[in-house]
Write a protein that holds these residues in place. Structure first.
Motif, PDB file in Angstrom:
ATOM      1  N   GLU A 112      -7.894   4.819   4.191  1.00  0.00           N
ATOM      2  CA  GLU A 112      -7.064   4.298   3.098  1.00  0.00           C
ATOM      3  C   GLU A 112      -5.672   3.960   3.626  1.00  0.00           C
ATOM      4  O   GLU A 112      -5.109   4.688   4.453  1.00  0.00           O
ATOM      5  CB  GLU A 112      -6.963   5.312   1.960  1.00  0.00           C
ATOM      6  CG  GLU A 112      -6.097   4.841   0.790  1.00  0.00           C
ATOM      7  CD  GLU A 112      -6.272   5.684  -0.465  1.00  0.00           C
ATOM      8  OE1 GLU A 112      -7.412   5.745  -0.974  1.00  0.00           O
ATOM      9  OE2 GLU A 112      -5.275   6.272  -0.933  1.00  0.00           O
ATOM     10  N   ILE A 113      -5.125   2.849   3.126  1.00  0.00           N
ATOM     11  CA  ILE A 113      -3.746   2.450   3.426  1.00  0.00           C
ATOM     12  C   ILE A 113      -3.030   2.200   2.100  1.00  0.00           C
ATOM     13  O   ILE A 113      -3.517   1.437   1.257  1.00  0.00           O
ATOM     14  CB  ILE A 113      -3.703   1.182   4.304  1.00  0.00           C
ATOM     15  CG1 ILE A 113      -4.301   1.483   5.685  1.00  0.00           C
ATOM     16  CG2 ILE A 113      -2.274   0.667   4.448  1.00  0.00           C
ATOM     17  CD1 ILE A 113      -4.376   0.262   6.585  1.00  0.00           C
ATOM     18  N   ILE A 114      -1.910   2.872   1.910  1.00  0.00           N
ATOM     19  CA  ILE A 114      -1.112   2.739   0.688  1.00  0.00           C
ATOM     20  C   ILE A 114       0.131   1.931   1.019  1.00  0.00           C
ATOM     21  O   ILE A 114       0.869   2.269   1.956  1.00  0.00           O
ATOM     22  CB  ILE A 114      -0.709   4.128   0.141  1.00  0.00           C
ATOM     23  CG1 ILE A 114      -1.946   5.015  -0.038  1.00  0.00           C
ATOM     24  CG2 ILE A 114       0.043   3.983  -1.172  1.00  0.00           C
ATOM     25  CD1 ILE A 114      -1.604   6.477  -0.334  1.00  0.00           C
ATOM     26  N   VAL A 115       0.378   0.865   0.270  1.00  0.00           N
ATOM     27  CA  VAL A 115       1.500  -0.035   0.538  1.00  0.00           C
ATOM     28  C   VAL A 115       2.447  -0.028  -0.655  1.00  0.00           C
ATOM     29  O   VAL A 115       2.102  -0.490  -1.750  1.00  0.00           O
ATOM     30  CB  VAL A 115       1.009  -1.470   0.819  1.00  0.00           C
ATOM     31  CG1 VAL A 115       2.191  -2.373   1.178  1.00  0.00           C
ATOM     32  CG2 VAL A 115      -0.016  -1.475   1.946  1.00  0.00           C
ATOM     33  N   ASP A 116       3.665   0.486  -0.445  1.00  0.00           N
ATOM     34  CA  ASP A 116       4.678   0.524  -1.491  1.00  0.00           C
ATOM     35  C   ASP A 116       5.449  -0.802  -1.529  1.00  0.00           C
ATOM     36  O   ASP A 116       5.431  -1.568  -0.562  1.00  0.00           O
ATOM     37  CB  ASP A 116       5.637   1.681  -1.220  1.00  0.00           C
ATOM     38  CG  ASP A 116       6.460   2.063  -2.444  1.00  0.00           C
ATOM     39  OD1 ASP A 116       6.197   1.524  -3.540  1.00  0.00           O
ATOM     40  OD2 ASP A 116       7.362   2.906  -2.297  1.00  0.00           O
ATOM     41  N   GLU A 117       6.141  -1.064  -2.638  1.00  0.00           N
ATOM     42  CA  GLU A 117       6.950  -2.282  -2.821  1.00  0.00           C
ATOM     43  C   GLU A 117       6.124  -3.541  -2.561  1.00  0.00           C
ATOM     44  O   GLU A 117       6.606  -4.522  -1.984  1.00  0.00           O
ATOM     45  CB  GLU A 117       8.180  -2.259  -1.909  1.00  0.00           C
ATOM     46  CG  GLU A 117       9.108  -1.083  -2.141  1.00  0.00           C
ATOM     47  CD  GLU A 117       9.798  -1.111  -3.511  1.00  0.00           C
ATOM     48  OE1 GLU A 117       9.818  -2.172  -4.150  1.00  0.00           O
ATOM     49  OE2 GLU A 117      10.312  -0.068  -3.945  1.00  0.00           O
ATOM     50  N   GLN A 159      -9.434  12.754   4.977  1.00  0.00           N
ATOM     51  CA  GLN A 159      -9.340  11.343   5.296  1.00  0.00           C
ATOM     52  C   GLN A 159      -8.119  11.082   6.178  1.00  0.00           C
ATOM     53  O   GLN A 159      -7.153  11.833   6.171  1.00  0.00           O
ATOM     54  CB  GLN A 159      -9.240  10.513   4.009  1.00  0.00           C
ATOM     55  CG  GLN A 159     -10.426  10.642   3.085  1.00  0.00           C
ATOM     56  CD  GLN A 159     -10.323   9.707   1.897  1.00  0.00           C
ATOM     57  OE1 GLN A 159      -9.935   8.554   2.031  1.00  0.00           O
ATOM     58  NE2 GLN A 159     -10.677  10.206   0.717  1.00  0.00           N
ATOM     59  N   CYS A 160      -8.170   9.976   6.913  1.00  0.00           N
ATOM     60  CA  CYS A 160      -7.025   9.513   7.699  1.00  0.00           C
ATOM     61  C   CYS A 160      -6.352   8.401   6.907  1.00  0.00           C
ATOM     62  O   CYS A 160      -6.995   7.396   6.561  1.00  0.00           O
ATOM     63  CB  CYS A 160      -7.486   9.017   9.066  1.00  0.00           C
ATOM     64  SG  CYS A 160      -6.136   8.520  10.139  1.00  0.00           S
ATOM     65  N   VAL A 161      -5.072   8.576   6.597  1.00  0.00           N
ATOM     66  CA  VAL A 161      -4.382   7.699   5.646  1.00  0.00           C
ATOM     67  C   VAL A 161      -3.077   7.188   6.246  1.00  0.00           C
ATOM     68  O   VAL A 161      -2.395   7.910   6.984  1.00  0.00           O
ATOM     69  CB  VAL A 161      -4.082   8.458   4.328  1.00  0.00           C
ATOM     70  CG1 VAL A 161      -3.477   7.513   3.291  1.00  0.00           C
ATOM     71  CG2 VAL A 161      -5.346   9.111   3.786  1.00  0.00           C
ATOM     72  N   ALA A 162      -2.720   5.957   5.910  1.00  0.00           N
ATOM     73  CA  ALA A 162      -1.425   5.379   6.273  1.00  0.00           C
ATOM     74  C   ALA A 162      -0.648   5.092   4.995  1.00  0.00           C
ATOM     75  O   ALA A 162      -1.202   4.552   4.030  1.00  0.00           O
ATOM     76  CB  ALA A 162      -1.608   4.093   7.077  1.00  0.00           C
TER      77      ALA A 162
END
Length: 582
Positions: free
Chosen positions: A208-213, A41-44
């Protein structure tokens, strides 16, 4: 090796990872990122600070290719700059936008809006857009110095300031210079257009995009993520909702709770084991928590922790000395001790006396405040802020042509033919010279001589009024002498660092000395919010401060609040030991 809780965060259906302090969320998030990339997958992976991005990248050093395109690891804003706003502007206008985190990053002649008569001004960063699209001063957000200046002005002067602010911001936008909020707003506009080219490209590229904080996201950031989610991208958010401490950005825990309620239970996982702090610190953090739904438990079989939370009753350097004497018993080195409070002045007061700056119009005030901070033991982030202020003073002493005013600090340096390290050396030299300042005349003379020597051979001359700009008045000199007195240390060789709680978010230290000071007049006290089980920013700030400590925590409380604090600790099951500063 991941724990069972951390491993659960890798499940494909997960949309929210709710993590307590020290629960290993970065480990879990990076593991999820790497697993998705390994699946093809291509992920940010997005966070809100460069420091957090650097940590995530460091966790991928054994396989650095995973952070390269087509994947992305960077800040929230870098993502939308790279994939939306910059390519759109280049395509339409063949221009590359300039991005600033805040208008405070502008040169001072642009960052401050002054009345026609000159003197003190209002930071451009304190302007907000009203319902009519004009930019006006947000009076309720002004700091004490700006508020004092604003209150002295007549209605006509205030109207002129608002008009000048509107014109300046409009001019910056016309030159495609954007602050954070404007760049996000423009990105949202581009993504919500019918058949948006940029949204289709993002949805085609990223699965998929993962966003911290995520707890710090405001309405605009929520809206951006909603658009991506609606386009079919799987958005995973990571948050400790009780660390939402930026209400000035309209980032509140209420936004988060509404978001959490929209997600199914099987799409949420929680990290509740704290690998950072002692059992008693975890118990205190659990008692302060109000949005998070699970207690925070300490990792079993920890060694070297204090078995109590210490309470020092008192104020000022006497209380600070008592608190640091307790720290000495554990042999914790100064580099692993941090003195913190809600406000910088309250933290500083525990280890260094000193007056507030006079808040006048003297340009030398900016320099002397910065040099005093650099000599005071402020933490690394505070040192960077102080260096920036001192460097800004030096840059502003040059005579800049009206028709070639640079928009950014880097452009100013380019025009002068300088690199950032040249300024750093000058500021270091001024700081060293300040050790010998015996009176205000010597202070002004040294600054004048050093800056003039620095300016020799540069393409711009110093301002015609440079000599007048180095004058030090009595109020400013009294401030200086009050700030450079003795300072408490853990050992004779080491200086204790201090800062405010917002400055240590994301950090951790073996020992934390945390001042719970009286509030600004008219505001509630944080202990009242705790006692009344009220969800407030004050309470969440206290939670963030207390949870920075690994081995020991010392709470400093004024005598009039002693009984209230000890009652709250007792009813929360937090073992504590009280010492009265003598």
């Amino acid at each position: 090796m991941l724990s069972d809780e951390q491993r659960a965060a890798l499940a494909p259906q997960i949309r929210l990872i709710e993590a307590g302090p020290g629960a290993g969320k970065t480990r879990a998030v990076v593991a999820r990122f790497r697993e998705r990339v390994a699946e093809g997958q291509c992920v940010a992976l997005l966070s809100f600070t460069n420091a957090a991005v650097d940590v995530a990248r460091s966790r991928c050093r054994d396989n650095p290719a995973v952070v390269d395109p087509p994947n992305f690891v960077g800040t929230f804003d870098q993502f939308f700059h790279r994939y939306v706003l910059t390519p759109d502007t280049r395509r339409r206008l063949s221009i590359t936008p300039k991005y600033l985190s805040s208008w405070d990053d502008l040169p001072e002649n642009l960052a401050l809006v002054r009345p026609p008569s000159g003197g003190a001004g209002i930071p451009l960063s304190q302007f907000i857009r009203d319902d009519n699209g004009r930019w006006v001063v947000a009076e309720n957000r002004l700091g004490w110095r700006s508020r004092t200046t604003w209150n002295k002005w007549s209605r006509s002067i205030r109207a002129g300031i608002n008009q000048a602010g509107t014109q300046r911001i409009t001019s910056l936008y016309d030159r495609h210079v954007f602050d954070t909020n404007e760049s996000r707003a423009r990105a949202l506009t581009l993504l919500t257009q019918h058949n948006s080219l940029w949204l289709s490209r993002l949805s085609y590229r990223f699965s998929e995009i993962i966003v911290d904080e995520f707890q710090d996201c405001d309405k605009l950031e929520h809206a951006l993520l909603d658009v991506l989610r609606a386009a079919g991208i799987h958005v995973v958010t990571v948050a400790d909702p009780d660390q939402a401490i930026y209400e000035f950005r309209q980032s509140t825990s209420g936004l988060y709770e509404e978001y959490r309620a929209s997600i199914r239970d099987d799409e949420i996982t929680r990290l509740t084991v704290c690998y950072r702090s002692s059992p008693q610190i975890c118990a205190l953090a659990t008692a302060l928590r109000i949005v998070g739904q699970q207690p925070i438990t300490a990792q079993p079989d920890r060694d070297g922790d204090s078995d109590v939370v210490y309470v020092v009753v008192g104020t000022g350097q006497r209380a600070g000395s008592t608190a640091l004497e307790i720290v000495r018993r554990y042999g914790i080195p100064a580099r692993q001790v941090r003195v913190i409070a809600h406000g910088r002045s309250a933290a500083r007061a525990l280890i260094r006396a000193g007056n507030q700056p006079p808040g006048g119009t003297s340009q030398m005030e900016r320099l002397l405040v910065a040099i005093a901070e650099l000599r005071s033991g402020v933490d690394p982030r505070g040192r960077l802020r102080a260096l920036a202020r001192a460097e800004s003073y030096v840059i502003d002493q040059f005579s800049w042509p009206d028709d070639q005013t640079p928009d950014t600090r880097s452009e100013q340096l380019d025009m002068l033919g300088l690199r950032p390290e040249h300024l750093r050396v000058l500021i270091s030299t001024i700081r060293d010279a300040s050790q010998d300042w015996t009176d205000k005349s010597k202070c002004a003379e040294d600054v004048r001589k050093l800056v003039r020597h620095f300016a020799e051979g540069l393409p711009l001359s110093l301002h015609p009024q440079f000599k007048r700009r180095t004058v030090v008045n009595d109020k400013l000199w009294n401030f200086w002498t009050s700030r450079i007195g003795g300072m408490i240390t853990v050992t004779d060789a080491d200086t204790v660092r201090w800062t405010h709680i917002h400055g240590v978010k994301g950090d951790e230290f073996d020992a934390v000395v945390l001042a719970i000071s009286d509030p600004i007049r008219g505001q509630p006290h944080v202990l009242d919010d705790w006692h009344n089980d009220r969800n407030s920013e004050l309470r969440r700030v206290l939670y963030v401060g207390a949870s920075r400590a690994r081995k020991m925590l010392v709470l400093v409380i004024p005598p009039n609040r002693r009984d209230q604090l000890t009652h709250l600790l007792s009813t929360s099951g937090v073992k504590h030991e009280v010492t009265v500063a003598m």
